[in-house]
Structures are given as C-alpha cells and as structure tokens.
Design a protein around this motif. Sequence first.
Motif, PDB file in Angstrom:
ATOM      1  N   GLU A  76     -40.740 -37.212 -15.809  1.00 51.59           N
ATOM      2  CA  GLU A  76     -42.169 -37.205 -15.542  1.00 51.59           C
ATOM      3  C   GLU A  76     -42.982 -37.342 -16.827  1.00 51.59           C
ATOM      4  N   VAL A  77     -42.642 -36.509 -17.805  1.00 56.51           N
ATOM      5  CA  VAL A  77     -43.447 -36.498 -19.031  1.00 56.51           C
ATOM      6  C   VAL A  77     -43.174 -37.753 -19.871  1.00 56.51           C
ATOM      7  N   ALA A  78     -41.916 -38.227 -19.877  1.00 55.80           N
ATOM      8  CA  ALA A  78     -41.611 -39.454 -20.625  1.00 55.80           C
ATOM      9  C   ALA A  78     -42.315 -40.639 -19.991  1.00 55.80           C
ATOM     10  N   GLN A  81     -46.005 -40.550 -21.020  1.00 50.18           N
ATOM     11  CA  GLN A  81     -46.227 -40.917 -22.418  1.00 50.18           C
ATOM     12  C   GLN A  81     -45.891 -42.386 -22.679  1.00 50.18           C
ATOM     13  N   ALA A  82     -44.899 -42.896 -21.991  1.00 56.26           N
ATOM     14  CA  ALA A  82     -44.533 -44.296 -22.182  1.00 56.26           C
ATOM     15  C   ALA A  82     -45.656 -45.222 -21.709  1.00 56.26           C
ATOM     16  N   GLY A  85     -49.486 -43.085 -23.136  1.00 48.68           N
ATOM     17  CA  GLY A  85     -49.549 -42.590 -24.508  1.00 48.68           C
ATOM     18  C   GLY A  85     -49.576 -41.082 -24.563  1.00 48.68           C
ATOM     19  N   HIS A  86     -50.453 -40.479 -23.765  1.00 46.29           N
ATOM     20  CA  HIS A  86     -50.582 -39.021 -23.812  1.00 46.29           C
ATOM     21  C   HIS A  86     -49.663 -38.368 -22.776  1.00 46.29           C
ATOM     22  N   ALA A  87     -49.458 -37.068 -22.948  1.00 49.60           N
ATOM     23  CA  ALA A  87     -48.629 -36.339 -21.988  1.00 49.60           C
ATOM     24  C   ALA A  87     -49.528 -35.900 -20.832  1.00 49.60           C
ATOM     25  N   ASP A  88     -49.782 -36.840 -19.938  1.00 44.38           N
ATOM     26  CA  ASP A  88     -50.732 -36.625 -18.859  1.00 44.38           C
ATOM     27  C   ASP A  88     -49.974 -36.558 -17.536  1.00 44.38           C
ATOM     28  N   PRO A  89     -49.908 -35.377 -16.934  1.00 47.03           N
ATOM     29  CA  PRO A  89     -49.124 -35.263 -15.700  1.00 47.03           C
ATOM     30  C   PRO A  89     -49.606 -36.203 -14.603  1.00 47.03           C
ATOM     31  N   LEU A  90     -50.883 -36.554 -14.628  1.00 43.33           N
ATOM     32  CA  LEU A  90     -51.390 -37.428 -13.574  1.00 43.33           C
ATOM     33  C   LEU A  90     -51.088 -38.904 -13.843  1.00 43.33           C
ATOM     34  N   HIS A 188     -58.310 -39.736 -14.571  1.00 44.29           N
ATOM     35  CA  HIS A 188     -58.730 -39.777 -15.977  1.00 44.29           C
ATOM     36  C   HIS A 188     -59.086 -41.192 -16.414  1.00 44.29           C
ATOM     37  N   GLN A 203     -37.967 -45.790 -18.696  1.00 43.61           N
ATOM     38  CA  GLN A 203     -37.916 -44.657 -19.609  1.00 43.61           C
ATOM     39  C   GLN A 203     -37.440 -43.379 -18.930  1.00 43.61           C
TER      40      GLN A 203
ATOM     41  N   THR B  74     -42.842 -34.770 -24.724  1.00 44.77           N
ATOM     42  CA  THR B  74     -41.455 -35.227 -24.772  1.00 44.77           C
ATOM     43  C   THR B  74     -40.658 -34.591 -25.913  1.00 44.77           C
ATOM     44  N   PRO B 212     -54.350 -33.755 -19.315  1.00 47.17           N
ATOM     45  CA  PRO B 212     -53.425 -34.382 -20.260  1.00 47.17           C
ATOM     46  C   PRO B 212     -53.382 -33.637 -21.594  1.00 47.17           C
ATOM     47  N   VAL B 213     -52.188 -33.627 -22.200  1.00 49.01           N
ATOM     48  CA  VAL B 213     -52.071 -33.174 -23.577  1.00 49.01           C
ATOM     49  C   VAL B 213     -52.253 -34.431 -24.410  1.00 49.01           C
ATOM     50  N   PRO B 218     -49.648 -41.440 -30.307  1.00 47.65           N
ATOM     51  CA  PRO B 218     -48.724 -41.401 -29.167  1.00 47.65           C
ATOM     52  C   PRO B 218     -47.448 -42.202 -29.366  1.00 47.65           C
TER      53      PRO B 218
END
Lengths: 218, 654
Positions: A76-78, A81-82, A85-90, A188, A203, B74, B212-213, B218
């Motif tokens: 989910e997090v990868a 971010q892939a 860019g950001h670690a956005d759960p949505l 967002h 990913q 990550t 988001p974090v 990134p």
Amino acid sequence: MTKTSKTATSEKTVFSRRGFLKTALPAAGGLATGVAFLHSTGSVVFAERAEGCEIAKPKYELRFDSKICAGCAYCEVACSQAHGGHADPLASRNTFTLKPVLGFTGLSALSANAPGWPQGLADATFAEFSENELCRQCISPECMDVCPENAIYVDTKTGARVVDETKCVGCGTCEEACQFGMIKVNPHTDIASKCDLCGGDPQCVAWCPTKAITFHEL
Amino acid sequence: MTKEVYGNMGVILRVDLTTGTIKREDASKYNKEWLGGRCLAHYLLFNEVDVAKTDPLSPDNKVYIGTGALGATTFPSSGRTHATYLSPMNYSGWGDSNCGGHFGPALKRCGYDMLVVSGKAEKPSYLYIEDDEIRIESAEGIWGKGTIDTQAELIHKHGEPSKLLCIGQAGENLVLYANVRTETTNSMGRCGMGAVFGSKNLKAVVAKGSKPVKLFKPKEFFEVTKQLRDELMDPKFGKVHGLTYELMSKWGTPGITNLIGTTGMVPIRNWQRCGIDPKFDRLVRLWNQDHGTRREACFACPVHCHAAYAVKDGKYPTRGGGPEYETTTALGHKCDITDDKAVLKLNAMCNDYGLDTVETGAMFSTLMELMERNIIDKEFVDGIDIQFGNGDACVELMPKIVFREGCGDKMADGPWRVAKALGETALQSVYHQKGMCATGVETRSTIGSMLQFAVSPRGSHHLNGLPTAEWVNIPPVAVKVAGYKEAGDVRSYHPQAKARLVQYYENMFFLSDSLGICKFNFGHLGYWHDRAEDLDHMYDLICKSIYYASGIKYTVDDLFAIFERSNQIERATIVMRGIRRKDDQPNWKCLNEPCPGEHPVGPIPLPPIDSEKYNKVLDAYYKQRGWNNEGIPEPQHLKKLGLGFVAAKMQKAL
C-alpha cells in the motif's frame, strides 16, 4: 512511471455493459470475445463485445495470497509513494485491509481467556491475516466504459487500464461504476487513480517481502 | 502552522481528559533539535511535568505518544510508536515503552507527530481520533473487557482502517505491570503504562487517518528506502546480518534463544541457572512448528518476526499472537515450565488481560523461589501450589492478580514490592534493578550488559542499550564503537571500554525510537554488525533518509549529540526522584551467587559480579556521562550540552 503510448480507443463507443448484456446482442465479428467474471454474485457471465468496441485484453495480472501475506502493508505505502511521491494512504491503488483480530471480530465473548475452544471456530486455521483488493484489469472495464472524458486508455505493453491524468476531471463516474472499488478519486489531487501495473514493474510486487503478491503473464 | 512540513506532520495534539480540552501545537519548531518520538517526548515530559514529585498514577502524569520523521513510509519497519511517561512500576519513576504494529502510522496519518494525554476522565472513556476530528467517547460496554474483545468491538464500530492502543482488565485495576496492547502481537510492555492509562480512566486510543506524509525528496527517498529494504533481506550482505534475517523472519525472537544462550545469557529457574538447556526445546522452535499458523509483520517491515498460533487440543486450547523470546523465557525458562502449551496459554492470557509478560513471569518465578526457600507457604498464595514447573498454578493465579482478588492484590504491585514487604532475605530472590525485574537476560554472563541493566533509567531492561557487539559477540565492531579491544570481550571489566560501549549503545538506541523505526533492524540485533564499516553504511543511509524525508540535514555526530542530551534528561529525572549510586549496583544474586549452566562461551559456572571491579567500570561510565561520584549529572556539564534548563530544574529539586 513512464506512460506507454495509447491504443486506438478514440472510436470506442461509450456504452453500458449491463445494458449490453441485457439486450444480449449476438457477436457480430469473429474476432476476440470478452469474458467477464461477475465476482460479486459468484456467477460467471460470458459477454461478447460488438465489433468496434473491443479493447485489448490485459496481458498481465496481479495475484494475492492472503495465507502468505504477513500484513506489513508495504504494498500500500510503496504504491502510493511510487505514484504520488508522498506516503499518502489515499493515493494507493490497492486497498489493503489488515485483520488484526481475525476470527474474533463480530463474535462476542471470544477473548483468549474464555474457557475452551470457541464454538464454530474449531476448524479455523487462523492463517489469513489480511485482505488485499487489486485491480483485475477487467476485460470489459466499467471504469473505461463510463468515463465521459475518455480518460482511461490501455497500456500497450501490459494491457493495464490506465488513467490519463491530463484528461481526468475527477468527476467520479468511474468510481461509481467499478464494482470492486478499484478506482478512486483522490481527494487530495481530484484525479482518479487506479492500478496501472507500474508499466510492467509493479512496485507492490517489488516491495512485498513474502511474495504474497505476484505478477503473472496471461 | 502554514509552512509546509515534510517527513513529520508538524502538529502535537494535546488532549486533557479532565477538562475535555483539545489543543494543537506546532511541532516543527522542535524537530531540528529534538528529532521526534522518544527524544522529543523526553524533552516535553521533563519541561511540562513536575517530574520530581508527580505520582505516576495521578492525573498530573502525562503520556507522550509519538512516532517519528520516518514513520508511516517505505522506510523499512517504520511502524513503531514510542511513549514516555512517569512509571508506577519501577522506583526510579522513569517510564518509556515502545510498540510495533500499525498504530503509529495510523496516528501519523491523522496528522499528528505526537499525542499528549493528560488529566483523568470522570468516567471510563476512550479517545477517538479521525484526522481533524477528536472525540472523548464513553467506554461503557468495553470497560471490563480484555484487549481482544476491546479491539474487536472498536474496530467493528469504527471500521477496519482504525488502529488502536488499549488496555485490558489489568490496566483498569491498576496492576502496576499492566501494559498497553495493539493488535494480537504488540505491546507497550514495560513500566506499567497500562496502569497509567487505567488511572486516567482511558480504555483506548483509536486512530483512523487519511492524511499524506509529505516527503521532501520523494524519488530519492523511495530509492534509498528500497536499498535499505533490499539490504536487510539480502543473505549475502554479511554472515551475521543474513543469519539474523533468516532466523527472525522464519522463527522470530524465540527461535534465537539458544544463540542468545551462547554466553549463558538465557536465564533459567528464576536466574538460578543459565545458558542452553535442551529441555526447553519446545519453547524455541517446536511450538511454532506445531502450532504456528502464520507470520505477522509490523507496518512496512520486511522481517515479519511475529507469529500467530492456535493450539486446538489438550488442556489449554487457545490461540493468539506471539510469543516473543521475552515471553517464552519469562513464562517458560524462568518458571522452569517446559510445556509449550501452558506457556502459549499464559501468553494469550497476559495479552488479553493486558499484562506485561516479563514482569508476570518474574512474579511467578519469584514466588516459586520464595516457596522453594520456605520464605512463603501455600497460604501466602491462597493455597495455590506455585512451584517451579507448575504451569497450571500460574494459570490459576493470574486472574487473581489481574482482578486484585485475595493474594493477587499484593502481587499486582510486582515482585519487588511483594518481596520488600517480606524483608531483606526475600529481596535476594528478586532479580531486579530499580524495582523492575530483568528481561530474559542473565547479566552475570556479559559485563557490558550488567552495567547497562544497572544504569538503565527504567530498571532492568535490554532495550535501553544492551551492547549488541558484545552479546552477539562481534569483537571488531565493539573495538570500533568503544575504542578498546576489551570492549568486545564478554568477561572484561575494562572500565573505559565497557563504559564507552554501554554509552554508545544507549545513545544509539534513541535513533530508532526517535524516528519511528524498529530497534531490531537498526541496532539491537545482528544486522549491520558484520564489519565495523557496516554500521557507517547504515548511518549513511539513515541520515540520507531523514534528509530526503524531512529536509533536515544531520550528521551522525549531530544525531548522537541529541541522544546524549536525551539520556541526560532521563538521568536528571530519576536523580530528582532520588536515584543515586546505590541504585546502580547489581542486584543481590548478581553480586553473591555464581550461576551454573551449559554454554559454549564463558566460564561455567558464571562467577558473581566482582563489586570492586564493577564499581570501577561504573566510575568510568559516570565520568563518560559527566556525572559525579553519586551519579548526579554535573550542572556545568549539562550546560555545556545546551541543557541549562535541565540543570536549573534539577538543582531546584535536589
């Protein structure tokens, strides 16, 4: 992720597959026929597309084995971010759900201190820990069918159904149409996002430590 | 708060349960100087609480629950949550606990780097956090339930993306070693945080986040964290490194019991014996082979060191998460219980009641030894036959402790207090430091671990800085970090070598706790410990990760300066609560009794700790830290470290 060139979908007729199934048009051409699995009801319906409406079949698919998954949510997090860019759960294109108290949820008085083995659970394996919804890259993708902006195209390399972010207006029609919940408008960014198989190097597969998610050529 | 914050979320959430007020504070002003997580929590606690006098179970105590700049990303194993508070369990009063699972990322995704809970709710309540929405809700209906049912009901009510910290009946009844639980395998175990929650009438904290974090760079962050993830899993990275991954991912912490026992470090029969004993083999791997159902991982961790199990037959059909090495040794080895099914049952009970398995095991084993020494009789334990090896007696006794019924009322205060009431001879059976019993470590085995356990601010615990290079026995790394070849010799009392070694690892362990990442993967276990330069490589990647995540540049020295300051805050606090040199002395058993047992490295039996030599090591350690002969930080030294405010507050209290 680099986007690959689009297939010729400009002449694609926008139509509802449900309506199409109802009228049960006979196949007009001898070319590829589509098969749609209606997972929600468990029944299998074979559908054929009218000539001129065909889109390329997916060439790959992702598979998930909940018995191997350890529940780390790296997929989910990868993914987020892939893509964002950001670690956005949505922004994640898969929906990973951890079931930390599986076997207990919804059943009362099943605490570890209750005497004996809980009724009805004697045969439970407790091996499953999580659920993970991944886009099936449908042969007859509803999201693609209903998009008023024709913003979803087929990646020729993988056959993935991909959102063209420059065309998407974030109307959410696709989100309503997908019965698997695999395309969502990210609040967002106001753009629909779905699995694009990362151009052939997914990913979620690359990061999964237990190989619970695998990538298969069809 | 309008400026863009990266890596961190930039907000501290403050909830006062007495008044119901909710405040938000800019957190970004602290990040450069105090990182986040443990370091920041220490700084805030010291400043905001009257640390010298506050009763840990009073409404004036505050709990600081934080993540870190790398949390919820990550970065491998970025799911940790740290909590700092004043502890009711140990007599030093310092409380800090840390857990894995998925709660930290959920809290961070709500938009908060730290949650500060103060006051006391009028009625049993739980705190619900969903992004900007914060509610203090009634815990009616869940108060009185175990941690499994509590989680099941709250997750059912608020939806599966919600993660929570909660207490069981032990915390509600103020059992001093009650813990805070999340999921089936994770606890904020030591120091009695569950009792602090209970004293605040706080049943649970539920977090459900969708924010988001944001990351500063990134693409670079994604790449460097992938490299770290791949290297952690790489069997060829190094022999120790690769073996650590293989064993941890396959068997988890119990699977390395016999490796830990190499130097005699595994305690048996209430620390009467030690080392490797094949009669406990079922507690090492066989329980997992026969009853394990799957591996479990914390958030974004490639290791999946947790297990779940289901025992379907026999006297104790049960299922649950874990157990960890600390649990199998506490409830198995220390109590001389070899039956894995009894230990798995006790583990499930502890987890559901919300009890620290380590202190619970020590409570049982202490009682067993007191019984053996005829200091107590059966009447003392309400007729329960609490003898070494008797798992049934433990199963029978535990609910009494949790509900403070009969003899359980005094035992709910822990082994040190029970023995203290019985007198000096009884205290000889308690293997503790500062009133808290040791984790699964026989400290007579390795001199560095003895020093570390004795000076640890929260009592006998390895996660405050157990020197990895020493216990994993990798002399070249010990030489690198401490500067002396004696540092890597497990039996050496070389003052400067051991003092520096312990100081190094104590400081290093702030790294993971302050960034929201796992200590197992970055310092505590054999990862990055094959060659001296592997540690530099690890620091390099971590510093890069912090920069790519938050935009803040640190060198390793910058980070260690923060850790040194944070350690001084811990010491100043416990000194203000009366801790002196006498409290840094090894416990009675360590000083007076040899410890027999089979192990390939080190003398058999392990001799008692040489008090004279030990005190020379302690002198060197105090000097290294800038503390006087009594272990009190020198005000001048504190000022030199930029801790004038600590010196001022401490001097006022002394």
